[in-house]
Design a protein around this motif. Structure first.
Motif, PDB file in Angstrom:
ATOM      1  N   THR A 149     -92.299 -17.664  -1.817  1.00  0.00           N
ATOM      2  CA  THR A 149     -91.321 -18.542   0.052  1.00  0.00           C
ATOM      3  C   THR A 149     -90.542 -19.480  -0.234  1.00  0.00           C
ATOM      4  OG1 THR A 149     -92.906 -19.218   0.424  1.00  0.00           O
ATOM      5  CG2 THR A 149     -93.774 -16.891   1.497  1.00  0.00           C
ATOM      6  N   MET A 150     -91.187 -20.625  -1.512  1.00  0.00           N
ATOM      7  CA  MET A 150     -90.453 -21.823  -1.595  1.00  0.00           C
ATOM      8  C   MET A 150     -90.695 -22.362   0.238  1.00  0.00           C
ATOM      9  SD  MET A 150     -89.353 -21.514  -4.608  1.00  0.00           S
ATOM     10  CE  MET A 150     -88.504 -23.014  -4.773  1.00  0.00           C
ATOM     11  N   PHE A 151     -91.881 -22.060   0.483  1.00  0.00           N
ATOM     12  CA  PHE A 151     -91.781 -22.756   2.004  1.00  0.00           C
ATOM     13  C   PHE A 151     -92.457 -23.959   2.048  1.00  0.00           C
ATOM     14  CE2 PHE A 151     -93.741 -22.465   6.051  1.00  0.00           C
ATOM     15  CZ  PHE A 151     -92.684 -22.988   6.907  1.00  0.00           C
ATOM     16  N   GLU A 152     -92.627 -24.582   3.285  1.00  0.00           N
ATOM     17  CA  GLU A 152     -93.083 -26.251   2.919  1.00  0.00           C
ATOM     18  C   GLU A 152     -94.827 -25.272   2.531  1.00  0.00           C
ATOM     19  OE1 GLU A 152     -94.347 -29.554   2.435  1.00  0.00           O
ATOM     20  OE2 GLU A 152     -92.370 -28.857   1.895  1.00  0.00           O
ATOM     21  N   GLN A 153     -95.529 -26.210   1.752  1.00  0.00           N
ATOM     22  CA  GLN A 153     -96.747 -25.961   1.804  1.00  0.00           C
ATOM     23  C   GLN A 153     -97.822 -26.299   3.015  1.00  0.00           C
ATOM     24  OE1 GLN A 153     -97.770 -23.364  -0.786  1.00  0.00           O
ATOM     25  NE2 GLN A 153     -96.001 -22.958  -1.194  1.00  0.00           N
ATOM     26  N   THR A 154     -97.339 -27.452   3.361  1.00  0.00           N
ATOM     27  CA  THR A 154     -98.877 -28.063   4.574  1.00  0.00           C
ATOM     28  C   THR A 154     -98.708 -27.967   5.711  1.00  0.00           C
ATOM     29  OG1 THR A 154     -96.957 -29.854   4.705  1.00  0.00           O
ATOM     30  CG2 THR A 154     -98.100 -30.254   3.240  1.00  0.00           C
ATOM     31  N   PHE A 155     -97.384 -26.638   5.759  1.00  0.00           N
ATOM     32  CA  PHE A 155     -96.748 -25.775   7.202  1.00  0.00           C
ATOM     33  C   PHE A 155     -97.837 -24.486   6.752  1.00  0.00           C
ATOM     34  CE2 PHE A 155     -92.769 -27.467   7.538  1.00  0.00           C
ATOM     35  CZ  PHE A 155     -92.708 -28.614   8.022  1.00  0.00           C
ATOM     36  N   LYS A 156     -98.361 -23.959   6.198  1.00  0.00           N
ATOM     37  CA  LYS A 156     -99.911 -22.898   5.593  1.00  0.00           C
ATOM     38  C   LYS A 156    -100.518 -23.118   6.890  1.00  0.00           C
ATOM     39  CE  LYS A 156     -96.147 -21.211   1.349  1.00  0.00           C
ATOM     40  NZ  LYS A 156     -96.616 -20.249   0.644  1.00  0.00           N
ATOM     41  N   PRO A 157    -101.245 -21.847   6.406  1.00  0.00           N
ATOM     42  CA  PRO A 157    -102.727 -21.678   6.665  1.00  0.00           C
ATOM     43  C   PRO A 157    -102.931 -22.345   5.873  1.00  0.00           C
ATOM     44  CG  PRO A 157    -101.617 -20.088   7.386  1.00  0.00           C
ATOM     45  CD  PRO A 157    -100.281 -20.447   6.812  1.00  0.00           C
ATOM     46  N   ASP A 158    -104.071 -23.414   6.457  1.00  0.00           N
ATOM     47  CA  ASP A 158    -104.983 -23.713   4.725  1.00  0.00           C
ATOM     48  C   ASP A 158    -106.468 -22.855   4.235  1.00  0.00           C
ATOM     49  OD1 ASP A 158    -106.372 -24.683   7.370  1.00  0.00           O
ATOM     50  OD2 ASP A 158    -107.096 -25.968   6.610  1.00  0.00           O
ATOM     51  N   SER A 159    -106.612 -21.972   4.122  1.00  0.00           N
ATOM     52  CA  SER A 159    -107.430 -20.095   4.283  1.00  0.00           C
ATOM     53  C   SER A 159    -106.453 -19.674   2.631  1.00  0.00           C
ATOM     54  CB  SER A 159    -107.693 -19.902   5.141  1.00  0.00           C
ATOM     55  OG  SER A 159    -108.392 -18.323   4.686  1.00  0.00           O
ATOM     56  N   LYS A 160    -107.583 -19.247   1.401  1.00  0.00           N
ATOM     57  CA  LYS A 160    -107.077 -18.069   0.485  1.00  0.00           C
ATOM     58  C   LYS A 160    -106.420 -17.084   1.268  1.00  0.00           C
ATOM     59  CE  LYS A 160    -109.346 -20.742  -2.801  1.00  0.00           C
ATOM     60  NZ  LYS A 160    -110.243 -20.407  -3.870  1.00  0.00           N
ATOM     61  N   VAL A 161    -107.271 -16.519   2.598  1.00  0.00           N
ATOM     62  CA  VAL A 161    -107.948 -15.274   3.611  1.00  0.00           C
ATOM     63  C   VAL A 161    -106.544 -14.710   4.617  1.00  0.00           C
ATOM     64  CG1 VAL A 161    -110.538 -14.340   2.202  1.00  0.00           C
ATOM     65  CG2 VAL A 161    -109.456 -16.078   4.078  1.00  0.00           C
ATOM     66  N   TRP A 162    -105.461 -15.337   4.243  1.00  0.00           N
ATOM     67  CA  TRP A 162    -104.339 -15.687   5.808  1.00  0.00           C
ATOM     68  C   TRP A 162    -104.370 -13.626   5.776  1.00  0.00           C
ATOM     69  CZ3 TRP A 162     -99.593 -14.399   6.237  1.00  0.00           C
ATOM     70  CH2 TRP A 162     -99.158 -14.647   7.441  1.00  0.00           C
ATOM     71  N   GLY A 163    -103.703 -13.551   6.492  1.00  0.00           N
ATOM     72  CA  GLY A 163    -103.880 -12.381   6.710  1.00  0.00           C
ATOM     73  C   GLY A 163    -104.616 -11.113   6.166  1.00  0.00           C
ATOM     74  N   ALA A 164    -105.652 -11.663   6.254  1.00  0.00           N
ATOM     75  CA  ALA A 164    -107.018 -10.528   6.237  1.00  0.00           C
ATOM     76  C   ALA A 164    -107.348  -9.665   7.910  1.00  0.00           C
ATOM     77  CB  ALA A 164    -107.937 -11.301   6.007  1.00  0.00           C
ATOM     78  N   PRO A 165    -107.536  -8.822   7.522  1.00  0.00           N
ATOM     79  CA  PRO A 165    -107.370  -8.321   8.944  1.00  0.00           C
ATOM     80  C   PRO A 165    -108.404  -9.075  10.160  1.00  0.00           C
ATOM     81  CG  PRO A 165    -107.395  -6.502   7.106  1.00  0.00           C
ATOM     82  CD  PRO A 165    -107.981  -7.718   6.705  1.00  0.00           C
ATOM     83  N   ALA A 166    -109.562  -9.386   9.395  1.00  0.00           N
ATOM     84  CA  ALA A 166    -110.432 -10.762   9.936  1.00  0.00           C
ATOM     85  C   ALA A 166    -109.965 -11.869  10.905  1.00  0.00           C
ATOM     86  CB  ALA A 166    -111.895 -11.595   9.168  1.00  0.00           C
ATOM     87  N   TRP A 167    -108.914 -12.528   9.978  1.00  0.00           N
ATOM     88  CA  TRP A 167    -107.946 -13.330  10.480  1.00  0.00           C
ATOM     89  C   TRP A 167    -106.559 -13.381  11.389  1.00  0.00           C
ATOM     90  CZ3 TRP A 167    -108.314 -18.432   7.983  1.00  0.00           C
ATOM     91  CH2 TRP A 167    -106.863 -19.310   8.290  1.00  0.00           C
ATOM     92  N   LEU A 168    -107.571 -13.840  12.049  1.00  0.00           N
ATOM     93  CA  LEU A 168    -106.478 -13.165  14.366  1.00  0.00           C
ATOM     94  C   LEU A 168    -105.543 -13.622  13.977  1.00  0.00           C
ATOM     95  CD1 LEU A 168    -107.253 -11.910  16.268  1.00  0.00           C
ATOM     96  CD2 LEU A 168    -107.013 -13.777  18.103  1.00  0.00           C
ATOM     97  N   THR A 169    -104.050 -13.149  14.356  1.00  0.00           N
ATOM     98  CA  THR A 169    -103.210 -14.100  14.142  1.00  0.00           C
ATOM     99  C   THR A 169    -102.103 -13.302  15.693  1.00  0.00           C
ATOM    100  OG1 THR A 169    -101.786 -11.948  13.265  1.00  0.00           O
ATOM    101  CG2 THR A 169    -102.326 -13.388  11.860  1.00  0.00           C
ATOM    102  N   GLN A 170    -101.273 -14.236  16.077  1.00  0.00           N
ATOM    103  CA  GLN A 170    -100.571 -14.051  17.091  1.00  0.00           C
ATOM    104  C   GLN A 170     -99.956 -12.431  16.986  1.00  0.00           C
ATOM    105  OE1 GLN A 170     -97.658 -16.950  18.692  1.00  0.00           O
ATOM    106  NE2 GLN A 170     -95.566 -15.409  17.555  1.00  0.00           N
ATOM    107  N   ALA A 171     -99.743 -11.921  15.667  1.00  0.00           N
ATOM    108  CA  ALA A 171     -98.724 -10.425  16.442  1.00  0.00           C
ATOM    109  C   ALA A 171    -100.277 -10.129  16.563  1.00  0.00           C
ATOM    110  CB  ALA A 171     -98.443  -9.572  14.668  1.00  0.00           C
ATOM    111  N   ASP A 172    -101.176 -10.414  16.108  1.00  0.00           N
ATOM    112  CA  ASP A 172    -102.698  -9.119  16.565  1.00  0.00           C
ATOM    113  C   ASP A 172    -102.878  -9.389  17.969  1.00  0.00           C
ATOM    114  OD1 ASP A 172    -103.374  -8.044  13.927  1.00  0.00           O
ATOM    115  OD2 ASP A 172    -104.813 -10.069  13.121  1.00  0.00           O
ATOM    116  N   VAL A 173    -102.874 -10.085  18.716  1.00  0.00           N
ATOM    117  CA  VAL A 173    -102.871 -10.667  20.066  1.00  0.00           C
ATOM    118  C   VAL A 173    -101.667 -10.045  20.851  1.00  0.00           C
ATOM    119  CG1 VAL A 173    -103.088 -12.337  22.021  1.00  0.00           C
ATOM    120  CG2 VAL A 173    -103.911 -12.948  19.807  1.00  0.00           C
ATOM    121  N   LEU A 174    -100.413 -10.139  19.929  1.00  0.00           N
ATOM    122  CA  LEU A 174     -99.132  -9.856  20.941  1.00  0.00           C
ATOM    123  C   LEU A 174     -99.396  -7.691  20.795  1.00  0.00           C
ATOM    124  CD1 LEU A 174     -96.291 -11.810  20.204  1.00  0.00           C
ATOM    125  CD2 LEU A 174     -97.321 -11.304  22.247  1.00  0.00           C
TER     126      LEU A 174
END
Length: 278
Positions: free
Chosen positions: A168-193
């Motif tokens: 992604t070449m995205f600034e690392q400090t902007f990313k969630p500080d978890s290895k499982v970001w995006g797992a179904p157990a991890w609630l995201t804005q998309a899940d709520v919307l």
């Protein structure tokens, strides 16, 4: 009138379109009432989805695993094939955090303005309001603690723990500080919307209007009164022509905009005003 051709003609006509666009039950994203957000967010409670006993926010229609909530086991099998749900307490926390974000970022002039992050060099530029509210409500804190990822380093010197090259070449400090970001157990804005999105609106044609009056004698207030009216703006013009719509030649005496009607009216006690301002 049920005629598809008439419907298409009305929608294509600037003066007639509003008569075909009334919506019952839309939710204004500019609301700053916590209880209203709680009611909206909890709308999937007791729908019987996947044996959920709380408020489900499904990533997919038929999750292969079980329902997962804060406090449940955090092994990979549990969090990657589950259905995420929130408890009433978490809904309360999320609603409070969303209201704070609305006050910080609003008013929103469109749904895109509400969903997306701001192009600013401050906290509103990192994520959309719901994503920020999820983070501030600590709804993924359990998974962050269990699978923490060191995102304190920036490219190009950052090395993924599993030696995966970051595409992604995205600034690392902007990313969630978890290895499982995006797992179904991890609630995201998309899940709520995905749950509340169909009823959202950035504007409303129904308004709560409050008024105050007092009686003053020799500089002393002798009596006070408060009232509240629910007012709705309708597609009907103030001065309709024979067809019931605004005339095509706008700018005439009859082209005075839309009509407002009072849907309800009540007198208020002083303590109700105090609660509203708290």
């Amino acid at each position: 009138d049920g005629d598809p051709d008439s419907l298409d003609d009305d929608l294509a006509d600037f003066h007639n379109a509003a008569s075909r666009m009334m919506i019952d039950g839309a939710f204004n994203v500019n609301s700053t009432r916590k209880e209203s957000w709680k009611a909206l967010l909890a709308s999937t409670r007791n729908v019987g989805y996947k044996d959920s006993r709380n408020i489900p926010f499904p990533r997919v229609l038929d999750a292969p695993g079980k329902v997962w909530k804060t406090g449940d086991p955090t092994d990979f099998d549990s969090i990657w094939d589950c259905l995420r749900e929130l408890t009433p307490q978490e809904i309360d926390q999320l609603a409070e955090a969303i209201v704070a974000e609305v006050r910080l970022r609003g008013p929103f002039i469109s749904l895109a303005d509400f969903v997306n992050r701001r192009l600013r060099e401050d906290e509103t530029g990192l994520s959309g309001p719901i994503e920020a509210a999820i983070r501030k409500a600590s709804l993924n804190a359990t998974l962050t603690t269990r699978y923490r990822l060191d995102n304190t380093k920036s490219l190009p010197n950052y090395t993924h723990p599993d030696r995966i090259q970051d595409p992604t070449m995205f600034e690392q400090t902007f990313k969630p500080d978890s290895k499982v970001w995006g797992a179904p157990a991890w609630l995201t804005q998309a899940d709520v919307l995905q749950v509340i999105g169909p009823v959202l609106s950035a504007r409303s044609d129904t308004f709560v209007v409050r008024a105050y009056g007092d009686s003053v004698v020799n500089g002393k207030v002798m009596a006070r009164a408060w009232c509240e009216a629910v007012v709705q703006r309708l597609p009907d013009p103030v001065e309709p022509d024979d067809s019931g719509i605004n005339p095509a030649d706008s700018g005439t005496d009859k082209d005075l905009g839309r009509r407002f009607t009072i849907r309800s009216f009540r007198w208020l006690a002083q303590e109700e005003i105090g609660d509203a301002d708290a």
